[in-house]
Motif scaffolding. Sequence first.
Motif, PDB file in Angstrom:
ATOM      1  N   ASN A 143       0.798  -1.229   0.000  1.00  0.00           N
ATOM      2  CA  ASN A 143       0.000   0.000   0.000  1.00  0.00           C
ATOM      3  C   ASN A 143       0.833   1.282   0.000  1.00  0.00           C
ATOM      4  N   LEU A 144       2.136   1.162   0.223  1.00  0.00           N
ATOM      5  CA  LEU A 144       2.941   2.380   0.374  1.00  0.00           C
ATOM      6  C   LEU A 144       3.018   3.226  -0.904  1.00  0.00           C
ATOM      7  N   PRO A 145       3.255   2.641  -2.080  1.00  0.00           N
ATOM      8  CA  PRO A 145       3.359   3.494  -3.275  1.00  0.00           C
ATOM      9  C   PRO A 145       2.099   4.335  -3.512  1.00  0.00           C
ATOM     10  N   SER A 146       0.929   3.743  -3.360  1.00  0.00           N
ATOM     11  CA  SER A 146      -0.281   4.534  -3.606  1.00  0.00           C
ATOM     12  C   SER A 146      -0.492   5.567  -2.501  1.00  0.00           C
ATOM     13  N   LEU A 147      -0.105   5.216  -1.284  1.00  0.00           N
ATOM     14  CA  LEU A 147      -0.219   6.164  -0.169  1.00  0.00           C
ATOM     15  C   LEU A 147       0.633   7.409  -0.443  1.00  0.00           C
ATOM     16  N   ILE A 148       1.838   7.193  -0.920  1.00  0.00           N
ATOM     17  CA  ILE A 148       2.717   8.326  -1.208  1.00  0.00           C
ATOM     18  C   ILE A 148       2.221   9.073  -2.449  1.00  0.00           C
ATOM     19  N   GLY A 149       1.707   8.341  -3.410  1.00  0.00           N
ATOM     20  CA  GLY A 149       1.126   8.978  -4.596  1.00  0.00           C
ATOM     21  C   GLY A 149      -0.039   9.886  -4.235  1.00  0.00           C
ATOM     22  N   GLN A 150      -0.920   9.409  -3.351  1.00  0.00           N
ATOM     23  CA  GLN A 150      -2.082  10.209  -2.923  1.00  0.00           C
ATOM     24  C   GLN A 150      -1.648  11.492  -2.240  1.00  0.00           C
ATOM     25  N   THR A 151      -0.621  11.382  -1.405  1.00  0.00           N
ATOM     26  CA  THR A 151      -0.160  12.545  -0.653  1.00  0.00           C
ATOM     27  C   THR A 151       0.361  13.615  -1.588  1.00  0.00           C
ATOM     28  N   GLU A 152       1.049  13.156  -2.622  1.00  0.00           N
ATOM     29  CA  GLU A 152       1.661  14.114  -3.548  1.00  0.00           C
ATOM     30  C   GLU A 152       0.625  14.792  -4.425  1.00  0.00           C
ATOM     31  N   ALA A 153      -0.457  14.066  -4.703  1.00  0.00           N
ATOM     32  CA  ALA A 153      -1.439  14.582  -5.667  1.00  0.00           C
ATOM     33  C   ALA A 153      -2.160  15.814  -5.115  1.00  0.00           C
TER      34      ALA A 153
END
Length: 215
Positions: free
Chosen positions: A205-215
């Motif tokens: 789940n980490l890649p999408s979690l970091i992706g969401q934060t950046e978006a």
Amino acid sequence: MILIFDLDGTLIDSAPDIAAAVNQVLHEEGLAPLDLPTVTGFVGNGLPKLVERVMAACALPSARHQELTARVLRQYEAEPSARTRVYPGVVQALKDLQVAGHELALCTNKPEAPARAILQQLGLDSFFPVVIGGDTLSVNKPNPAPALAAQAQMGGGPAAFIGDSEVDAATAKAAAMPFYLFTEGYRKSPVDQLPHHAAFADFANLPSLIGQTEA
Ligand SMILES: O=C(O)COP(=O)(O)O
Ligand SMILES: [Mg+2]
């Protein structure tokens, strides 16, 4: 973004090898071994602090700290990864994060030499061009200097910290970096008592979690 990872209890479950090194030295001292949960609870502030905690638990005189720290380190370096496991999903997550354009660095309180040896033995070294250990600078986490040094050595720019413990949460806060908490490591406090930007129990789940934060 620069993603700075903790090592013990975050990328790897290393406590069994740390406990084995400690218990070998205790055995040489004619003392009973400490159990794994006890030694795991002593991890987080670097090897000298861990040995200090072991010595307090075993009523060993503090005057022997330097000698015993050297012996535990020698023992640990002789066999640093035989019982150590990479947490599930870590390798794929690191690959995915790199593909997404992130740059990865490592910031651990483990001494730098065994940290580098373990990364190499477990096939993780190529992910981390920068490795800051607990003895790389004159201070270690939760002082923000090691995280800030990792960020600077990566060329500077926005950074986040990923770790498992109270020490990492405090480090990220002091370094003014968002903190991603891996909940399945060696933390002692409930998740809601550790300041964090986001928490995850599965590296998938980490890649999408970091992706969401950046978006
Ligand atoms: O060696 C320690 O005490 C902790 O190591 P870590 O910073 O990688 O969790
Ligand atoms: Mg840790």
